[in-house]
Design a protein around this motif. Structure first.
Motif, short mmCIF file in Angstrom:
data_model
loop_
_atom_site.label_atom_id
_atom_site.label_comp_id
_atom_site.label_asym_id
_atom_site.label_seq_id
_atom_site.Cartn_x
_atom_site.Cartn_y
_atom_site.Cartn_z
N TYR A 195 -14.97 69.54 -45.68
CA TYR A 195 -15.02 68.88 -44.08
C TYR A 195 -16.25 68.03 -44.26
O TYR A 195 -15.71 66.99 -43.48
CB TYR A 195 -15.05 69.91 -43.74
N PHE A 196 -17.59 68.87 -43.92
CA PHE A 196 -18.79 68.17 -44.12
C PHE A 196 -19.04 66.93 -44.89
O PHE A 196 -19.64 65.77 -43.74
CB PHE A 196 -19.81 69.15 -44.43
N SER A 197 -18.22 66.41 -46.08
CA SER A 197 -18.84 65.38 -47.10
C SER A 197 -17.57 64.17 -46.57
O SER A 197 -18.10 63.08 -46.53
CB SER A 197 -18.03 65.43 -48.61
N LYS A 198 -16.73 64.84 -45.41
CA LYS A 198 -15.84 63.72 -44.73
C LYS A 198 -16.89 63.03 -44.13
O LYS A 198 -16.28 61.69 -43.34
CB LYS A 198 -14.60 64.50 -44.78
N LEU A 199 -17.47 63.25 -43.17
CA LEU A 199 -18.24 62.46 -41.92
C LEU A 199 -19.42 62.06 -42.42
O LEU A 199 -19.48 61.91 -43.65
CB LEU A 199 -19.24 64.12 -41.31
N SER A 200 -18.78 61.08 -41.64
CA SER A 200 -19.95 59.69 -42.17
C SER A 200 -21.06 59.51 -42.27
O SER A 200 -21.74 59.59 -42.21
CB SER A 200 -19.77 58.73 -41.56
N GLY A 201 -21.65 60.80 -40.79
CA GLY A 201 -23.35 61.01 -40.52
C GLY A 201 -23.62 60.34 -39.85
O GLY A 201 -25.26 59.85 -39.70
N LYS A 202 -23.05 58.99 -39.89
CA LYS A 202 -23.89 58.16 -38.83
C LYS A 202 -22.50 57.86 -36.91
O LYS A 202 -23.37 57.10 -36.53
CB LYS A 202 -22.88 56.29 -39.73
N ASP A 203 -21.93 58.09 -37.05
CA ASP A 203 -20.88 58.40 -35.93
C ASP A 203 -21.80 59.02 -34.66
O ASP A 203 -21.73 61.01 -34.97
CB ASP A 203 -19.42 58.42 -35.98
N PRO A 204 -21.76 58.47 -33.54
CA PRO A 204 -22.68 59.95 -32.79
C PRO A 204 -21.59 61.20 -32.54
O PRO A 204 -21.61 61.93 -31.86
CB PRO A 204 -23.32 58.93 -31.31
N LYS A 205 -20.41 60.56 -32.34
CA LYS A 205 -18.75 61.56 -32.20
C LYS A 205 -19.20 62.64 -32.95
O LYS A 205 -18.72 64.07 -32.92
CB LYS A 205 -18.28 60.92 -32.10
N GLU A 206 -19.89 62.26 -33.93
CA GLU A 206 -19.95 63.31 -35.27
C GLU A 206 -21.24 64.57 -34.82
O GLU A 206 -20.57 65.96 -35.72
CB GLU A 206 -20.08 63.05 -36.36
N ARG A 207 -21.48 64.80 -34.10
CA ARG A 207 -22.75 65.41 -34.03
C ARG A 207 -22.65 67.15 -33.76
O ARG A 207 -23.26 67.88 -34.27
CB ARG A 207 -23.75 64.94 -32.48
N TRP A 208 -21.68 67.15 -33.38
CA TRP A 208 -21.35 68.24 -33.05
C TRP A 208 -20.66 69.22 -34.47
O TRP A 208 -21.18 70.49 -34.67
CB TRP A 208 -19.68 68.41 -31.94
N ALA A 209 -20.01 68.86 -35.23
CA ALA A 209 -19.21 68.83 -36.25
C ALA A 209 -20.76 69.42 -37.36
O ALA A 209 -21.12 69.98 -38.35
CB ALA A 209 -18.57 67.92 -36.79
N LEU A 210 -21.92 67.96 -37.21
CA LEU A 210 -22.17 67.90 -38.05
C LEU A 210 -24.01 68.93 -38.14
O LEU A 210 -24.57 69.38 -39.03
CB LEU A 210 -23.60 66.80 -37.49
N TRP A 211 -23.60 69.74 -36.86
CA TRP A 211 -24.48 70.76 -36.58
C TRP A 211 -23.93 72.45 -36.83
O TRP A 211 -24.84 73.04 -37.25
CB TRP A 211 -24.84 70.58 -34.83
N GLY A 212 -22.43 71.93 -36.56
CA GLY A 212 -21.83 73.63 -36.10
C GLY A 212 -21.94 73.88 -37.52
O GLY A 212 -21.91 74.65 -37.97
N LEU A 213 -21.04 73.26 -38.55
CA LEU A 213 -20.79 73.38 -39.82
C LEU A 213 -21.75 74.08 -41.12
O LEU A 213 -21.17 74.79 -41.68
CB LEU A 213 -19.87 71.79 -40.92
N PRO A 214 -23.26 73.37 -41.29
CA PRO A 214 -24.39 74.43 -41.21
C PRO A 214 -24.20 74.78 -40.78
O PRO A 214 -24.92 76.56 -42.09
CB PRO A 214 -25.62 72.73 -41.53
N LEU A 215 -24.64 76.14 -39.68
CA LEU A 215 -24.72 76.95 -39.23
C LEU A 215 -23.39 78.02 -39.65
O LEU A 215 -23.70 79.05 -39.58
CB LEU A 215 -24.64 76.57 -37.57
N VAL A 216 -22.25 77.61 -39.63
CA VAL A 216 -20.89 78.55 -40.58
C VAL A 216 -21.51 78.59 -41.63
O VAL A 216 -20.98 79.79 -42.51
CB VAL A 216 -19.38 77.51 -39.65
N LEU A 217 -21.72 77.96 -42.34
CA LEU A 217 -22.07 77.66 -43.98
C LEU A 217 -23.13 78.87 -43.27
O LEU A 217 -23.22 79.95 -45.08
CB LEU A 217 -22.26 76.63 -44.52
N GLY A 218 -24.44 79.01 -43.45
CA GLY A 218 -25.24 79.23 -43.17
C GLY A 218 -25.00 80.70 -43.09
O GLY A 218 -25.33 81.67 -43.76
N GLY A 219 -24.31 81.05 -42.03
CA GLY A 219 -23.83 82.59 -41.39
C GLY A 219 -23.06 82.82 -42.88
O GLY A 219 -23.51 84.49 -42.90
#
Length: 206
Positions: free
Chosen positions: A115-139
């Motif tokens: 799912y994270f690989s599908k994010l562009s990383g440049k779209d401001p609308k993705e900021r919630w997922a860009l932080w949420g997914l790593p937190l879930v992964l680390g946990g």
């Protein structure tokens, strides 16, 4: 390496390190597991090696004290959870529970990474997922390390209401998962709300 993957690695590793460090401190301060082990190597071996059989209280690492942060609401108390979040599935036989959690944990890691690989990383609308997914992964990986090492997860954060009602014990990894899922819910809501507006603008411009 794309910047988004640096974010994924740094946040996920940060959660894992903080989770395992706090669990080490809890075992050191709240149990007798390290009492006869003065060196760091001996303590890590005792923490991540095969645990002793459970004692009379059902714990593999014997508890020696707890810390009251707020006597009416919150304390630090050592606990062991062989099940999933909030103790779910802990009554399953070990030969079923173990493989189930391995499959679920590895499946979660694969899905989050995909799912994270599908994010562009440049779209401001993705900021919630860009932080949420790593937190879930680390946990998820923090608790999975516990399961691999000793087949149970160390919990120690205990919220209660004057000891009349209590939230199931949890840890740093659980907290990261909850915060991460919350951010993903915000992401789903925000992007769902913005998509119809974007489609309308596109139709008007065509």
């Amino acid at each position: 390496m794309p910047r988004k993957y640096l974010l994924l690695l740094s946040v996920a590793l940060g959660v894992i390190v903080l989770d395992q460090w706090t669990k080490y401190l809890v075992v050191r301060e709240l149990t007798t597991r390290f009492d006869d082990r003065p060196t760091l190597g001996e303590r890590l071996s005792a923490m991540y090696g095969d645990p002793p059989p459970p004692g009379y209280d059902g714990l593999h690492f014997r508890s020696k004290r707890h810390i009251e942060i707020s006597p009416s609401f919150f304390r630090l108390r050592y606990a062991e959870n062989p099940g999933a979040a909030w103790g779910m599935f802990r009554s399953l036989p070990p030969h079923i529970r173990g493989p189930l959690f391995h499959v679920v944990s590895l499946g979660a890691v694969v899905f989050i990474t995909w799912y994270f690989s599908k994010l562009s990383g440049k779209d401001p609308k993705e900021r919630w997922a860009l932080w949420g997914l790593p937190l879930v992964l680390g946990g998820a990986l923090g608790n999975y390390i516990d399961r691999l090492a000793r087949a149970f997860v160390i919990d120690f954060l205990e919220a209660h209401w004057y000891d009349k009602a209590a939230w199931p014990s949890f840890n740093v990894a659980d907290s990261a998962i909850v915060v991460g899922v919350g951010l993903l819910l915000v992401d789903a809501f925000v992007r769902k709300e913005e998509t119809p507006a974007e489609n309308k603008s596109a139709r008007l411009g065509s």
